[in-house]
Design an enzyme around this catalytic site. Structure first.
Site, PDB file in Angstrom:
ATOM      1  N   ARG A 150     -24.624  25.304   7.233  1.00  0.00           N
ATOM      2  CA  ARG A 150     -23.686  24.791   7.270  1.00  0.00           C
ATOM      3  C   ARG A 150     -23.345  25.537   5.426  1.00  0.00           C
ATOM      4  NH1 ARG A 150     -23.756  18.886   9.534  1.00  0.00           N
ATOM      5  NH2 ARG A 150     -23.908  19.037  11.960  1.00  0.00           N
ATOM      6  N   ARG A 188     -18.972  13.074   5.718  1.00  0.00           N
ATOM      7  CA  ARG A 188     -19.140  14.283   6.215  1.00  0.00           C
ATOM      8  C   ARG A 188     -18.082  15.775   6.631  1.00  0.00           C
ATOM      9  NH1 ARG A 188     -20.755  12.707  12.049  1.00  0.00           N
ATOM     10  NH2 ARG A 188     -21.772  14.370  12.335  1.00  0.00           N
ATOM     11  N   LYS A 197     -16.675  21.389  18.646  1.00  0.00           N
ATOM     12  CA  LYS A 197     -18.226  22.553  18.177  1.00  0.00           C
ATOM     13  C   LYS A 197     -19.122  23.005  19.784  1.00  0.00           C
ATOM     14  CE  LYS A 197     -19.593  22.009  14.066  1.00  0.00           C
ATOM     15  NZ  LYS A 197     -18.872  21.004  13.816  1.00  0.00           N
ATOM     16  N   ARG A 226     -16.209   8.767  19.185  1.00  0.00           N
ATOM     17  CA  ARG A 226     -17.022   9.288  20.051  1.00  0.00           C
ATOM     18  C   ARG A 226     -17.786   8.980  20.588  1.00  0.00           C
ATOM     19  NH1 ARG A 226     -19.118  14.829  17.025  1.00  0.00           N
ATOM     20  NH2 ARG A 226     -19.402  14.012  15.985  1.00  0.00           N
ATOM     21  N   ARG A 268     -22.761   7.286  17.358  1.00  0.00           N
ATOM     22  CA  ARG A 268     -24.384   7.377  16.191  1.00  0.00           C
ATOM     23  C   ARG A 268     -23.663   6.454  14.997  1.00  0.00           C
ATOM     24  NH1 ARG A 268     -22.987  13.749  17.540  1.00  0.00           N
ATOM     25  NH2 ARG A 268     -23.081  13.746  14.634  1.00  0.00           N
TER      26      ARG A 268
END
Length: 209
Positions: free
Chosen positions: A88, A166, A13, A122, A155
Site C-alpha cells: 500500500r 480510506r 480488486k 457493499r 463492514r
C-alpha cells in the site's frame, strides 16, 4: 505468475482477484481478509488492527510485511499468487521487492465518486467471505448470500465517513505505487468503470501481452 492488484477501496480488486485465481490457478492473498481474520480471532495483531481499520487508517508496515512474508512462503504460493491490498506504500513495495520478483502489477483506476458510491453499497457475507454490491453485483435475494445463505452485513469501514478517509489515504499513500511500478515497466492500467467482465478481459489481455 506473481501479481499485485492496486486500486482505491471498492475498485473491484477482490472481484477481479477471485476471477484471476480461477483463470490461472494461483493463490489469492488478501491482506484485508487476513487482518479481519486476526480481528475475529482476537489475536494480539487483531486487537492492534481493529481500531486502525475501523477509522479507515492503515496498519503499520512492520505488522503487514511480517504477515505477507510468512504467507507467500506457504505451499499454495509455489505456482504464483495475487496480492490484493499489499503493498500500500512505496516502502512496502521496496520490502516486497526484497522478498520476491513480481511479474506484473495491475492498477484498476476509477473516479473517487464511483469508489465511494460502491463502498457504501457493499455487502459482505460474515460466514464465507463472499462480497456483493447493491449497485452492480447484488445478491439474488436482497440481504442473503448467494453462496451459503447467510445474512449479509456491511463492514464498519464501508460507511461514508470511513470510505472518504480510506480513499484519501489511498491517494496520499498508495497512488505513488503507480509511478513506482511504471518505472519498473511492469504496470498494467485498466479502466475500473467498465463492466466486471470487460475489466477481467482487459487484465488477462494485458497479462498475456
Amino acid at each position: 505468475m506473481k501479481l499485485v492488484l492496486i486500486g482505491a477501496p471498492a475498485a473491484g480488486k477482490g472481484t477481479q482477484a477471485a476471477r484471476l485465481v480461477k483463470h490461472y490457478g494461483i493463490a489469492h492473498i488478501s491482506t484485508g481478509d487476513m487482518l479481519r481474520e486476526e480481528v475475529a480471532k482476537g489475536t494480539e495483531l487483531g486487537i492492534q488492527a481493529k481500531s486502525i481499520m475501523a477509522s479507515g487508517g492503515l496498519v503499520s508496515d512492520e505488522l503487514i510485511i511480517a504477515i505477507v512474508k510468512e504467507r507467500i512462503q506457504k505451499d499454495d504460493c509455489k505456482n504464483g499468487f495475487i496480492l490484493d491490498g499489499f503493498p500500500r506504500t512505496v516502502i512496502q513495495a521496496e520490502k516486497l521487492e526484497e522478498m520476491v520478483a513480481l511479474d506484473k502489477v495491475v492498477y484498476i483506476n476509477a473516479p473517487d465518486e464511483i469508489m465511494l458510491a460502491r463502498l457504501t453499497a457493499r455487502e459482505t457475507c460474515p460466514k464465507c467471505g463472499a462480497t456483493f454490491n447493491k449497485l452492480f453485483l447484488p445478491a439474488k435475494v436482497a440481504g442473503v448470500c448467494d453462496v451459503c445463505g447467510e445474512a449479509l452485513t456491511q463492514r464498519k469501514d464501508d460507511t461514508t465517513e470511513a470510505g472518504l478517509a480510506r480513499i484519501k489515504t489511498f491517494h496520499e499513500q498508495s497512488e505513488p505505487l503507480v509511478a513506482f511500478y511504471e518505472k519498473e515497466n511492469i504496470l498494467i492500467e485498466v479502466d475500473g468503470t467498465m463492466p466486471i467482465d470487460e475489466i477481467t478481459k482487459a487484465i488477462i489481455k494485458g497479462l498475456e501481452r
